[in-house]
Design a protein around this motif. Structure first.
Motif, PDB file in Angstrom:
ATOM      1  N   PHE A 259     100.840  15.618  68.454  1.00 40.04           N
ATOM      2  CA  PHE A 259      99.887  15.678  67.327  1.00 40.04           C
ATOM      3  C   PHE A 259      99.566  14.539  66.666  1.00 40.04           C
ATOM      4  CE2 PHE A 259     104.444  15.415  65.910  1.00 40.04           C
ATOM      5  CZ  PHE A 259     104.188  14.820  64.441  1.00 40.04           C
ATOM      6  N   ARG A 260      98.634  14.733  65.932  1.00 40.10           N
ATOM      7  CA  ARG A 260      97.934  13.367  65.231  1.00 40.10           C
ATOM      8  C   ARG A 260      99.076  12.681  64.458  1.00 40.10           C
ATOM      9  NH1 ARG A 260      93.407  16.570  64.603  1.00 40.10           N
ATOM     10  NH2 ARG A 260      93.857  16.777  62.390  1.00 40.10           N
ATOM     11  N   HIS A 261      98.849  11.261  64.377  1.00 37.47           N
ATOM     12  CA  HIS A 261     100.090  10.545  63.830  1.00 37.47           C
ATOM     13  C   HIS A 261     100.199  10.983  62.441  1.00 37.47           C
ATOM     14  CE1 HIS A 261     102.562   7.217  62.313  1.00 37.47           C
ATOM     15  NE2 HIS A 261     101.602   6.988  61.654  1.00 37.47           N
ATOM     16  N   ASN A 262     101.569  11.295  62.058  1.00 34.58           N
ATOM     17  CA  ASN A 262     102.161  11.614  60.717  1.00 34.58           C
ATOM     18  C   ASN A 262     101.196  12.505  59.977  1.00 34.58           C
ATOM     19  OD1 ASN A 262     104.125  10.860  59.330  1.00 34.58           O
ATOM     20  ND2 ASN A 262     103.280   9.195  58.207  1.00 34.58           N
ATOM     21  N   ASN A 263     100.449  13.443  60.830  1.00 30.06           N
ATOM     22  CA  ASN A 263      99.522  14.520  60.297  1.00 30.06           C
ATOM     23  C   ASN A 263     100.188  15.690  60.186  1.00 30.06           C
ATOM     24  OD1 ASN A 263      97.504  16.595  59.751  1.00 30.06           O
ATOM     25  ND2 ASN A 263      95.974  14.947  60.208  1.00 30.06           N
ATOM     26  N   THR A 264     100.979  16.241  59.302  1.00 28.63           N
ATOM     27  CA  THR A 264     101.767  17.511  59.226  1.00 28.63           C
ATOM     28  C   THR A 264     100.909  18.690  59.300  1.00 28.63           C
ATOM     29  OG1 THR A 264     101.944  17.565  57.155  1.00 28.63           O
ATOM     30  CG2 THR A 264     103.709  16.596  57.943  1.00 28.63           C
ATOM     31  N   ALA A 265      99.451  18.554  58.983  1.00 28.76           N
ATOM     32  CA  ALA A 265      98.627  19.659  59.215  1.00 28.76           C
ATOM     33  C   ALA A 265      98.318  19.776  60.548  1.00 28.76           C
ATOM     34  CB  ALA A 265      97.317  19.552  58.279  1.00 28.76           C
ATOM     35  N   ASP A 266      98.015  18.963  61.141  1.00 27.36           N
ATOM     36  CA  ASP A 266      97.876  19.156  62.986  1.00 27.36           C
ATOM     37  C   ASP A 266      99.031  19.618  63.448  1.00 27.36           C
ATOM     38  OD1 ASP A 266      96.176  18.522  65.027  1.00 27.36           O
ATOM     39  OD2 ASP A 266      97.254  17.113  65.473  1.00 27.36           O
ATOM     40  N   GLU A 268     101.198  21.497  62.198  1.00 27.34           N
ATOM     41  CA  GLU A 268     101.411  22.949  61.858  1.00 27.34           C
ATOM     42  C   GLU A 268     100.488  23.802  62.861  1.00 27.34           C
ATOM     43  OE1 GLU A 268     101.915  26.407  58.446  1.00 27.34           O
ATOM     44  OE2 GLU A 268     101.089  24.382  58.042  1.00 27.34           O
ATOM     45  N   LYS A 269      99.114  23.174  62.905  1.00 33.09           N
ATOM     46  CA  LYS A 269      98.415  23.799  63.732  1.00 33.09           C
ATOM     47  C   LYS A 269      98.889  23.797  65.288  1.00 33.09           C
ATOM     48  CE  LYS A 269      93.591  23.016  65.699  1.00 33.09           C
ATOM     49  NZ  LYS A 269      92.468  22.347  65.522  1.00 33.09           N
ATOM     50  N   GLN A 270      99.425  22.708  65.916  1.00 32.24           N
ATOM     51  CA  GLN A 270     100.144  22.838  67.197  1.00 32.24           C
ATOM     52  C   GLN A 270     101.379  23.845  67.446  1.00 32.24           C
ATOM     53  OE1 GLN A 270      99.092  21.348  69.911  1.00 32.24           O
ATOM     54  NE2 GLN A 270      97.899  19.690  69.167  1.00 32.24           N
ATOM     55  N   LEU A 271     101.754  23.988  66.198  1.00 28.96           N
ATOM     56  CA  LEU A 271     103.047  24.908  66.400  1.00 28.96           C
ATOM     57  C   LEU A 271     102.547  26.124  66.118  1.00 28.96           C
ATOM     58  CD1 LEU A 271     105.400  23.248  63.586  1.00 28.96           C
ATOM     59  CD2 LEU A 271     105.890  23.877  65.996  1.00 28.96           C
ATOM     60  N   ARG A 272     101.622  26.561  65.559  1.00 28.45           N
ATOM     61  CA  ARG A 272     101.069  27.917  65.379  1.00 28.45           C
ATOM     62  C   ARG A 272     100.447  28.465  66.870  1.00 28.45           C
ATOM     63  NH1 ARG A 272      99.990  30.666  60.793  1.00 28.45           N
ATOM     64  NH2 ARG A 272     100.599  29.440  58.697  1.00 28.45           N
ATOM     65  N   LYS A 273      99.646  27.454  67.608  1.00 27.84           N
ATOM     66  CA  LYS A 273      99.155  27.652  68.594  1.00 27.84           C
ATOM     67  C   LYS A 273      99.982  27.976  69.821  1.00 27.84           C
ATOM     68  CE  LYS A 273      95.608  25.712  71.957  1.00 27.84           C
ATOM     69  NZ  LYS A 273      94.810  24.619  72.374  1.00 27.84           N
ATOM     70  N   SER A 274     101.001  27.016  69.931  1.00 26.05           N
ATOM     71  CA  SER A 274     102.078  26.939  70.794  1.00 26.05           C
ATOM     72  C   SER A 274     102.900  28.338  70.887  1.00 26.05           C
ATOM     73  CB  SER A 274     103.087  25.706  70.606  1.00 26.05           C
ATOM     74  OG  SER A 274     102.173  24.599  71.017  1.00 26.05           O
ATOM     75  N   LEU A 312     108.380  22.703  57.513  1.00 24.07           N
ATOM     76  CA  LEU A 312     107.824  23.130  58.536  1.00 24.07           C
ATOM     77  C   LEU A 312     109.256  23.974  59.605  1.00 24.07           C
ATOM     78  CD1 LEU A 312     104.759  21.058  59.478  1.00 24.07           C
ATOM     79  CD2 LEU A 312     104.695  23.493  58.346  1.00 24.07           C
ATOM     80  N   ARG A 313     109.963  22.927  59.529  1.00 20.96           N
ATOM     81  CA  ARG A 313     111.233  23.144  60.251  1.00 20.96           C
ATOM     82  C   ARG A 313     111.960  24.456  59.948  1.00 20.96           C
ATOM     83  NH1 ARG A 313     116.678  22.903  59.271  1.00 20.96           N
ATOM     84  NH2 ARG A 313     118.061  22.768  61.003  1.00 20.96           N
ATOM     85  N   ASN A 314     111.934  24.770  58.668  1.00 23.66           N
ATOM     86  CA  ASN A 314     112.541  26.086  58.050  1.00 23.66           C
ATOM     87  C   ASN A 314     111.553  27.087  58.191  1.00 23.66           C
ATOM     88  OD1 ASN A 314     114.722  24.439  57.163  1.00 23.66           O
ATOM     89  ND2 ASN A 314     114.025  24.184  55.333  1.00 23.66           N
TER      90      ASN A 314
END
Length: 524
Positions: A259-266, A268-274, A312-314
């Motif tokens: 995911f893009r450096h220090n970008n929590t929005a990206d 979360e996007k990777q988490l949802r997709k995965s 995001l972890r929780n």
């Protein structure tokens, strides 16, 4: 770590996650406690003047073109210098001429700025061995002179890199009692009382149930991560994570996404997709999902957005691995790292990793977490089963310096906190003054690593040489460790630096900045 139940969503949870995809992520506060959240986009990089970008690209383009021209004619008129790039006796060359172009034509000209030999302790002042070259950095000759220079290059955040003092005395006592080494792995004859005591102290220091000490910092990541995760699992890694984390991820055999450096929005996007797609081809749920970040990114001087990542972890129930190589001992009011800095409970992080090189004046690293995790690693990690146990002098240095930081050394009860306070003050003062002088400085407030943008390799070379002329040791960093247009000098601030040291350095750096035209901060 179990079978990875936290990395899976039930069907109901999956449906709910898909419904929430269209919703924007919840807004979070700009501060946690008294600490501001880190920038998720390096603002200084966005403010680079167009002319600087264009000239930097042209500089690199011209360099590459001239390098190819030199190679073309060199192979004709000086073939003996290109033997290693040709097929020999049926054997292909180890590297192609294009792959080695950067090291042969760029690094070779900057080589005098790197690997400078020292002749003493890398403390506040470091002794450099004087050298010169007659053949454009192919070889070096030594003059026999020793240069005493101000050290802004070494990781010595709390000033424990010393050959005398309370820690050095403890090391000497430990060697007299235990010797130098056990000449064995900890699983055989390398488990000493000092090792057990130090591991218990590390666990108390970082706020976890248990800890495992490893004799090499790089191996702490590279050899322990494959024991935690394997094929059928997913690693989601920050794009600027350290090479040791990259090596550990690759050795694990798990699927890796970035995911893009220090970008929590990206993130979360990777988490949802995965989570929604599952494993490639089979679409089965992942056995485990491990998100890997660093507490303090040493090339950028930036903190990870740990509060948001914990949120995001929780929410998504993944495992969290935080590398605190640079943040442990250097961040937080008590020096306990990124969790201490943001006021986060360390138990919210599944795996805490750190090293003893930067803040403790020692070597090696540790993994900290639950007792079940550490017991598992003691049996399954290559670093615990096969690698040699940490040597006695290093263990004693770790033990004595950490005890001092924790205030458990009665003879030096206040010294540890004084070092922490001095480091925080020095870091803020130095970074703020550089910005006032007009330099483009990266990083978050309070970082002991202060990167200053120089852009092109030619400026890096000139900056390093000018600093050395003024008796200042610095580290310059370029591609491939940084983006090709974002070459920089990376200052490492220490609690051992006095205000006079920093003022002297700032005065000289300001003169060099005027000389090289690198004062480009629009917000001055």
């Amino acid at each position: 770590m179990g079978k990875g139940q936290r990395a899976q969503l039930t069907s109901t949870e999956t449906i709910q996650a898909r419904r929430e995809v269209a919703k924007p992520p919840p807004a979070h506060a700009e501060t946690v406690g008294s600490q501001p959240l880190p920038h998720e986009t390096p603002n200084e990089l966005d403010d680079i003047p167009t002319t600087t970008l264009v000239t930097t690209y042209l500089n690199i383009l011209l360099l590459v073109v001239l390098a190819h021209i030199e190679d073309f004619f060199g192979k004709i008129f000086k073939p003996q210098q290109y033997v290693q790039l040709r097929v020999q006796n049926g054997y292909a060359p180890m590297v192609s001429d294009f792959e080695s172009l950067w090291s042969r034509h760029v690094y070779a000209r900057l080589r005098d700025c790197f690997n400078r030999p020292i002749a003493g302790v890398a403390g506040r002042i470091v002794q450099l061995v004087d050298r010169y070259t007659k053949d454009y950095n192919r070889t070096f000759q030594y003059t026999g002179k020793i240069l005493n220079v101000l050290n802004l290059a070494s990781y010595n955040y709390l000033g424990f890199a010393q050959s005398e003092g309370p820690c050095a005395d403890k090391v000497e006592e430990a060697m007299k009692e235990h010797g130098i080494t056990q000449a064995s792995s900890r699983s055989e004859a390398g488990r000493t009382r000092l090792l057990v005591e130090t591991e218990e102290m590390v666990a108390r220091f970082v706020g976890t149930e248990a800890a495992l000490i490893v004799s090499m910092g790089y191996a702490t990541n590279a050899l322990n991560m494959p024991a935690l995760i394997s094929k059928g699992c997913l690693i989601i890694s920050d794009e600027l994570n350290h090479s040791s984390l990259v090596s550990g991820a690759r050795l694990s055999g798990a699927t890796i996404r970035v995911f893009r450096h220090n970008n929590t929005a990206d993130l979360e996007k990777q988490l949802r997709k995965s989570i929604s797609q599952g494993q490639p081809r089979t679409h089965r749920p992942w056995k485990k999902i491990l998100v890997v970040v660093e507490g303090l990114y040493s090339m950028e001087g930036e903190f990870c957005n740990l509060p948001k990542i914990i949120e995001l972890r929780n929410k998504y129930r993944f495992y969290l691995y935080v590398d605190e190589a640079h943040s442990i001992g250097a961040l937080g009011k008590r020096g306990r790292g990124i969790c201490d800095h943001f006021g986060v409970d360390p138990r919210e992080v599944d795996v805490l990793m750190g090293t003893f090189t930067k803040s403790f004046g020692a070597a090696g690293g540790y993994i900290a977490g639950s007792k079940a995790l550490i017991d598992y690693l003691r049996v399954h990690s290559y670093s615990a089963v096969y690698a040699e146990a940490m040597s006695i002098p290093v263990l004693a240095q770790v033990n004595s310096s950490m005890r001092m930081i924790m205030g458990e050394d009665r003879e030096n009860a206040l010294l540890g906190q004084e070092k922490l306070d001095q480091l925080a003050a020095n870091s803020k003062y130095f970074a703020d003054k550089l910005k006032e002088l007009g330099f483009m400085v990266l990083g978050d407030p309070g970082s002991p690593v202060v990167p200053l943008l120089l852009f092109s390799p030619s400026r890096m070379m000139a900056f390093s040489r000018e600093c050395l002329k003024r008796n200042i040791a610095v580290v310059v960093v370029s591609y491939p460790a940084t983006p090709i247009i974002a070459g920089r000098v990376r200052f490492c601030v220490s609690s051992s630096h006095t205000r006079e040291d920093l003022d002297f350095a700032l005065e000289q750096i300001s003169e060099i900045g005027d000389l090289l035209l690198v004062k480009l901060n629009k917000h001055k």
